[in-house]
Design an enzyme around this catalytic site. Structure first.
Site, mmCIF file in Angstrom:
data_model
loop_
_atom_site.group_PDB
_atom_site.id
_atom_site.type_symbol
_atom_site.label_atom_id
_atom_site.label_comp_id
_atom_site.label_asym_id
_atom_site.label_seq_id
_atom_site.Cartn_x
_atom_site.Cartn_y
_atom_site.Cartn_z
ATOM 1 N N GLU A 1 -16.544 -33.185 18.714
ATOM 2 C CA GLU A 1 -15.389 -33.208 19.614
ATOM 3 C C GLU A 1 -15.514 -32.197 20.741
ATOM 4 O O GLU A 1 -14.965 -32.387 21.823
ATOM 5 C CB GLU A 1 -14.099 -33.031 18.817
ATOM 6 C CG GLU A 1 -13.902 -34.300 18.022
ATOM 7 C CD GLU A 1 -12.600 -34.444 17.297
ATOM 8 O OE1 GLU A 1 -11.878 -33.444 17.182
ATOM 9 O OE2 GLU A 1 -12.327 -35.561 16.849
ATOM 10 N N HIS B 1 -17.859 -39.933 13.425
ATOM 11 C CA HIS B 1 -18.461 -39.098 14.465
ATOM 12 C C HIS B 1 -19.981 -38.981 14.357
ATOM 13 O O HIS B 1 -20.646 -38.619 15.310
ATOM 14 C CB HIS B 1 -17.877 -37.686 14.405
ATOM 15 C CG HIS B 1 -16.449 -37.595 14.839
ATOM 16 N ND1 HIS B 1 -15.449 -38.348 14.260
ATOM 17 C CD2 HIS B 1 -15.856 -36.850 15.801
ATOM 18 C CE1 HIS B 1 -14.301 -38.055 14.846
ATOM 19 N NE2 HIS B 1 -14.517 -37.154 15.780
ATOM 20 N N ASP C 1 -8.510 -45.520 13.757
ATOM 21 C CA ASP C 1 -9.239 -44.322 13.315
ATOM 22 C C ASP C 1 -8.304 -43.135 13.482
ATOM 23 O O ASP C 1 -7.280 -43.217 14.163
ATOM 24 C CB ASP C 1 -10.507 -44.129 14.165
ATOM 25 C CG ASP C 1 -11.269 -42.867 13.785
ATOM 26 O OD1 ASP C 1 -11.411 -42.612 12.573
ATOM 27 O OD2 ASP C 1 -11.692 -42.113 14.680
ATOM 28 N N SER C 2 -8.705 -42.017 12.893
ATOM 29 C CA SER C 2 -7.925 -40.791 13.053
ATOM 30 C C SER C 2 -8.022 -40.254 14.482
ATOM 31 O O SER C 2 -7.254 -39.372 14.856
ATOM 32 C CB SER C 2 -8.429 -39.740 12.068
ATOM 33 O OG SER C 2 -9.808 -39.536 12.278
ATOM 34 N N CYS D 1 -19.080 -41.083 8.324
ATOM 35 C CA CYS D 1 -18.003 -40.550 9.177
ATOM 36 C C CYS D 1 -18.196 -41.133 10.575
ATOM 37 O O CYS D 1 -19.333 -41.267 11.049
ATOM 38 C CB CYS D 1 -18.081 -39.025 9.218
ATOM 39 S SG CYS D 1 -16.896 -38.288 10.353
ATOM 40 N N CYS E 1 -12.052 -45.444 10.203
ATOM 41 C CA CYS E 1 -12.115 -44.060 9.706
ATOM 42 C C CYS E 1 -12.592 -44.067 8.251
ATOM 43 O O CYS E 1 -11.931 -44.636 7.379
ATOM 44 C CB CYS E 1 -10.715 -43.463 9.802
ATOM 45 S SG CYS E 1 -10.576 -41.808 9.176
ATOM 46 N N ASN E 2 -13.720 -43.429 7.987
ATOM 47 C CA ASN E 2 -14.222 -43.358 6.609
ATOM 48 C C ASN E 2 -13.224 -42.672 5.688
ATOM 49 O O ASN E 2 -13.081 -43.051 4.532
ATOM 50 C CB ASN E 2 -15.526 -42.565 6.563
ATOM 51 C CG ASN E 2 -16.725 -43.405 6.931
ATOM 52 O OD1 ASN E 2 -17.443 -43.869 6.071
ATOM 53 N ND2 ASN E 2 -16.922 -43.621 8.221
ATOM 54 N N THR E 3 -12.574 -41.641 6.202
ATOM 55 C CA THR E 3 -11.628 -40.898 5.374
ATOM 56 C C THR E 3 -10.486 -41.814 4.957
ATOM 57 O O THR E 3 -10.143 -41.916 3.770
ATOM 58 C CB THR E 3 -11.089 -39.683 6.161
ATOM 59 O OG1 THR E 3 -12.198 -38.871 6.546
ATOM 60 C CG2 THR E 3 -10.128 -38.872 5.330
ATOM 61 N N TYR F 1 -8.057 -36.311 9.815
ATOM 62 C CA TYR F 1 -7.564 -36.772 8.515
ATOM 63 C C TYR F 1 -8.391 -36.143 7.384
ATOM 64 O O TYR F 1 -7.935 -36.042 6.270
ATOM 65 C CB TYR F 1 -7.701 -38.293 8.401
ATOM 66 C CG TYR F 1 -6.702 -39.124 9.178
ATOM 67 C CD1 TYR F 1 -5.807 -38.565 10.087
ATOM 68 C CD2 TYR F 1 -6.655 -40.500 8.976
ATOM 69 C CE1 TYR F 1 -4.909 -39.360 10.791
ATOM 70 C CE2 TYR F 1 -5.753 -41.302 9.667
ATOM 71 C CZ TYR F 1 -4.894 -40.734 10.579
ATOM 72 O OH TYR F 1 -4.009 -41.532 11.263
#
Ligand code: DGL
Length: 286
Positions: free
Chosen positions: A173, A207, A31-32, A205, A94-96, A63
């Site tokens: 975060e 998060h 993941d990012s 995402c 990571c979805n991105t 990302y």
């Protein structure tokens, strides 16, 4: 386990060694940052005997605001790191990265590559009765249009409403999981999806599962919320059940390892919050 050289026959940069050692065969997840630990936790729960290795690219997160070229380069390097450490298959948590780079990674690396988007899409289609599906994610994920594309490839009548939510990652975060401001911002982001009367909402995402308790009442209790971390974990579990030849090569037992490219106090506390236990994060440079 992965042999880092050009494999002329497949055109791929990596190929598997003929006799992988049992010491190496792990489930690799990247993941990012630390958000992807929501996926790692779901995999730990779904496959408690399997050994996994995680990489969170904290030094270069987020990302979600980067260009497709940069995201692809980072995703490639993350994959290379995990393969060099002994991963036998990869989950793009990571979805991105999944939305931008998964096809490219599949062309380049000759290992099974799972990602969070496809299982979430399958679940959303199976869940929605009206065909009105909402997706929330980073700007890069929403701009990629991948959720619309994948949903409409299977359900051409479906109406997909996507909403970028760039403020949510920094709020998570910061640990602002129950603040008034977070609730206000969520209400604002979810309002258009509510207006469109989506009956299913994909948390696109890493998060967002941490905000699920806030999201559900704000989107409305009749809307089903799909958590892609659980979907990808179930997808991997089913895949291994039907591919015993791969499953038997994977290492069972031993402890999981969590690597990050930067180590901050905030990362440690998000990791602790996700797993509900103190986490040992190992800093590496890739
Ligand atoms: N991991 C990213 C995702 O799931 C969110 C954080 C970022 O922007 O890097 O889209």
């Amino acid at each position: 386990m992965a042999d880092k050289k050009n494999d002329a026959s497949s055109g791929r940069r990596y190929r598997l060694l003929a006799n992988p050692t049992s010491d190496n065969d792990m489930i690799g997840i990247f993941d990012s940052g630390v958000g992807g630990m929501t996926v790692a936790k779901a995999v730990e729960q779904a496959l408690p005997d399997h050994r996994l290795i995680y990489f969170g690219d904290l030094a270069r997160t987020p990302y979600g605001s980067k260009s497709p070229e940069t995201i692809t380069d980072y995703a490639r390097q993350d994959t290379e790191f995990l393969l060099a450490k002994g991963a036998r298959l990869i989950i793009i948590a990571c979805n991105t990265a999944a939305s931008i780079a998964s096809e490219q990674l599949r062309r380049e690396f000759d290992v099974p590559i799972f990602e969070v988007i496809t299982p979430a899409v399958d679940k959303a289609i199976a869940t929605s009765s009206s065909g009105r599906i909402g997706v929330i994610g980073t700007r890069a994920t929403v701009n990629s249009g991948v959720y619309e594309e994948k949903i409409r490839a299977q359900a051409s009548e479906a109406k997909v409403f996507s909403q970028p939510c760039p403020l949510l990652v920094p709020l998570v975060e910061e640990g602002w999981l129950d603040k008034r401001e977070t609730k206000m911002i969520l209400r604002r982001y979810l309002a258009p999806l509510k207006r469109h009367q989506v009956d299913t909402l994909v948390l696109g995402c890493t998060h967002y599962p941490l905000l699920k308790e806030l999201i559900q009442p704000r989107i409305g209790k009749r809307t089903k919320v799909i958590d892609s971390s659980r979907e990808v974990a179930d997808c991997l579990k089913n895949y291994l059940a039907t591919h015993p030849e791969l499953d038997s090569q994977l290492r069972h037992g031993g402890s999981n390892r969590y690597y990050v490219s930067d180590l901050t106090e905030a990362a440690g506390s998000i990791a602790r919050r996700i797993f509900g236990r103190p986490m040992e994060l190992h800093k590496v440079t890739i």
